[in-house]
Every structure is written in C-alpha cells, then in structure tokens.
Design an enzyme around this catalytic site. Structure first.
Site: not given
Ligand SMILES: NC(=O)c1ccc[n+]([C@@H]2O[C@H](COP(=O)([O-])OP(=O)(O)OC[C@H]3O[C@@H](n4cnc5c(N)ncnc54)[C@H](O)[C@@H]3O)[C@@H](O)[C@H]2O)c1
Length: 295
Positions: A140, A190
C-alpha cells in the site's frame, strides 16, 4: 534479491506514481492498462513530472532520459511473464481485482511476487484466487508515490515469511520506509485516516466551518501538510468512497459509514482534481477556489 523487472497493472494516478518511483530507482517497468489512451496519458504525466525535477535541479537531463528509457507500456497482460515483481493498481473493486489476479496467474513466473496496492480489500481474499497464495502480499503506497516515503506491507494469512522479507527489501530498493500490517480492513493508516476524512465531510454537511477553514484547521492546528478536503480531492473521491464502503461493510462501526455528501459528489462525477471539481474547483491557470455549491 534485487528486483530488475516490475510489471504494474493500471496506468492511473497510483500505477504511474509507482512506475515513476521504480524507473528512477533503476528498475525496468512495464505498465499495463486496458486502454492505449490511459497509457499515453500516464507516460506523459511521468515525463512531465521528471522534466519538472530536471528544471528544479533535482536530476540531470541525462538521468531523466535514462529513467524514461526504462519505462515500457502494454495492453497485453501476458507481458507480465518476465516480471520478478507485479503490482496491481487497478480501480478499488474486489471483483475486478480478482479477475485480474486470475488472469495474471496464467502468465506470471512461478517465483514472481504478486501484490496489490489496494487501500482496503482483503489481501487474504485476493491471494485465495492464485495458484500460490504464499507469494501474494499487499503493497500500500501513498500518493504522490514518488514524494511520500511510506509503504505499508500487508501480510495475508497465507503470505510466506520469505515473501514478506523480499517485499521489504524491494520497498527499500524503491527508497521507502516500510511498516508491516496485518490484513485488517484499512490496514494501519487508512483505519485512522478514513474516520477523520468522514468527520470533515460531516462538518461541511452541518455547516460547522467552510471548506478552507476545515483545511486550515488541520494544516495549522495539527501541522498536517494538507487539509482533509484538499487531500481527498488529490486521492479521488471515488477511490475514497470505495475504500469507506469496504471498511464500513467489514467493520460495521458507523464511524466508517460514508457521509451522504461524499456519495452525492461521486454520483455527480465531482471526483476531485482528476475531474477538475471536488471540494475545490481547479482552474486551467493552476489556481483553485472552494466549491461553494456544497455549502
Ligand atoms: N488514489 C490514491 O491516493 C490511492 C492511494 C493508495 C492506494 N490507492 C489504490 O490504488 C488503486 C488505484 O487507484 P488510482 O487512484 O490509481 O485509480 P485511477 O482511477 O487513477 O487508475 C486506475 C487505472 O486502472 C485502469 N484499469 C481499469 N480497469 C483495468 C483492468 N481491468 N486492468 C488494468 N487496468 C485497469 C484504468 O484505466 C486507470 O488507468 C486502487 O486500488 C486504490 O484504492 C489509491
């Protein structure tokens, strides 16, 4: 064991942050996404960020070019076959993540470590969809990944000691300070952060303070670098809602129940910086103003 080839799933905010961090740490990275458009946008973001670092004198033009040469992109999931380490950073949806795990498991090397950057979904549950759950672990990261030094390493019930040791060592390779968490909803950070963000939404709903006052309160009163509302705008309101839903359904305590305001904002597509409107409105000239429609 030093990691040479990393495969990142999802070219979004986190996936590209992880990729940027890894290429500047000397690691070859292939980023996979379902659309070419996301990959093009993601690559541009990384190049712009590195270019800014060159302008600020934080890296040389040559080291930037060198880092960028280590970044590959693909829409073919079987390209994970040469990776030593795989990090999934697709949207926070359990069904989607499980289907990705099942697909990855067909092609990944037997000794590759597979991990998820999930913020809330159980590592034990995701691992149970793999042939070898002992090689699965939670990683994470915190956003923006290249700037925030913390990495929570999450041990599922089946994760082996060796997998944890190799993951901690990979975290160090990426320049992170690692903390180890059990596979409990929200892990360590979190679990504490989510109720605080939810309280900030309740304060807005009840008109206790303005958007800027709530953020200033935490910035100046507690020395937080960002207030809760600007933070959630950066993280993405959709991501935050998905995480809260998991914590609420798993823990059941009302302090994790997402504020109605958050649900409404996500329904309206007001997801924060990524859509140009969340608790703040983000203007083309780089400035922002509070979203007064919420008050
Ligand atoms: N945003 C944050 O600050 C944060 C912090 C820690 C963890 N996370 C976790 O990280 C993960 C991603 O979050 P994010 O903010 O980068 O989301 P985001 O929406 O910015 O990016 C997600 C990406 O995944 C792609 N995607 C969709 N379906 C897919 C598939 N089947 N195979 C491959 N790629 C696919 C999308 O096209 C997009 O580019 C989540 O699990 C979230 O909980 C987010």
């Amino acid at each position: 064991m030093s990691i040479k080839n990393l495969f990142v799933i999802g070219a979004g905010f986190m996936g590209m942050g992880i990729a940027q961090n890894a290429i500047t740490s000397g690691i070859h990275v292939t980023v996979y996404d379902i659309t070419e458009d996301s990959l093009i946008k993601g690559r541009k973001t990384v190049e712009n960020m590195l270019q800014k670092n060159v302008k600020k004198g934080k890296m040389t033009e040559a080291s930037m070019q060198d880092a960028v040469s280590r970044l590959n992109t693909t829409t073919v999931i079987s390209d994970c076959k040469d990776a030593d380490f795989i990090i999934e950073a697709a949207p926070e949806n359990e069904g989607l993540k499980i289907s990705i795990m099942e697909e990855i498991d067909k092609y990944a090397k037997a000794d590759a470590i597979i991990s998820s950057n999930t913020s809330s979904i159980s590592i034990t549950t995701l691992a149970s969809h793999l042939k070898n759950p002992s090689r699965f672990v939670g990683m994470h990261f915190f956003s923006p990944v290249p700037l925030l030094n913390l990495l929570e390493v999450v041990k599922g019930l089946q994760t082996s000691k060796q997998t944890i040791e190799e993951t901690l060592s990979f975290g160090e390779q990426l320049g992170k300070v690692c903390i180890l968490s059990k596979d409990e909803p929200g892990f360590i950070v979190n679990r504490m952060l989510i109720p605080m963000l939810n309280e900030a939404f309740f304060l807005i709903e009840r008109g206790v303070g303005s958007i800027e006052e709530i953020d200033l309160g935490m910035r100046l009163g507690l020395n937080h670098p960002m207030g809760p509302l600007e933070l959630v705008d950066m993280i993405g309101l959709d991501v935050e809602l998905a995480v809260m839903e998991v914590l609420y359904s798993e823990i059941g305590d009302p302090k994790y129940r997402p504020a109605v305001l958050l649900r409404r904002m996500v329904a309206a597509g007001h997801l924060g910086r990524k859509t140009g409107r969340g608790f703040y409105i983000y203007h083309e000239d780089g400035t922002r103003t509070p979203n007064l429609d919420l008050l």
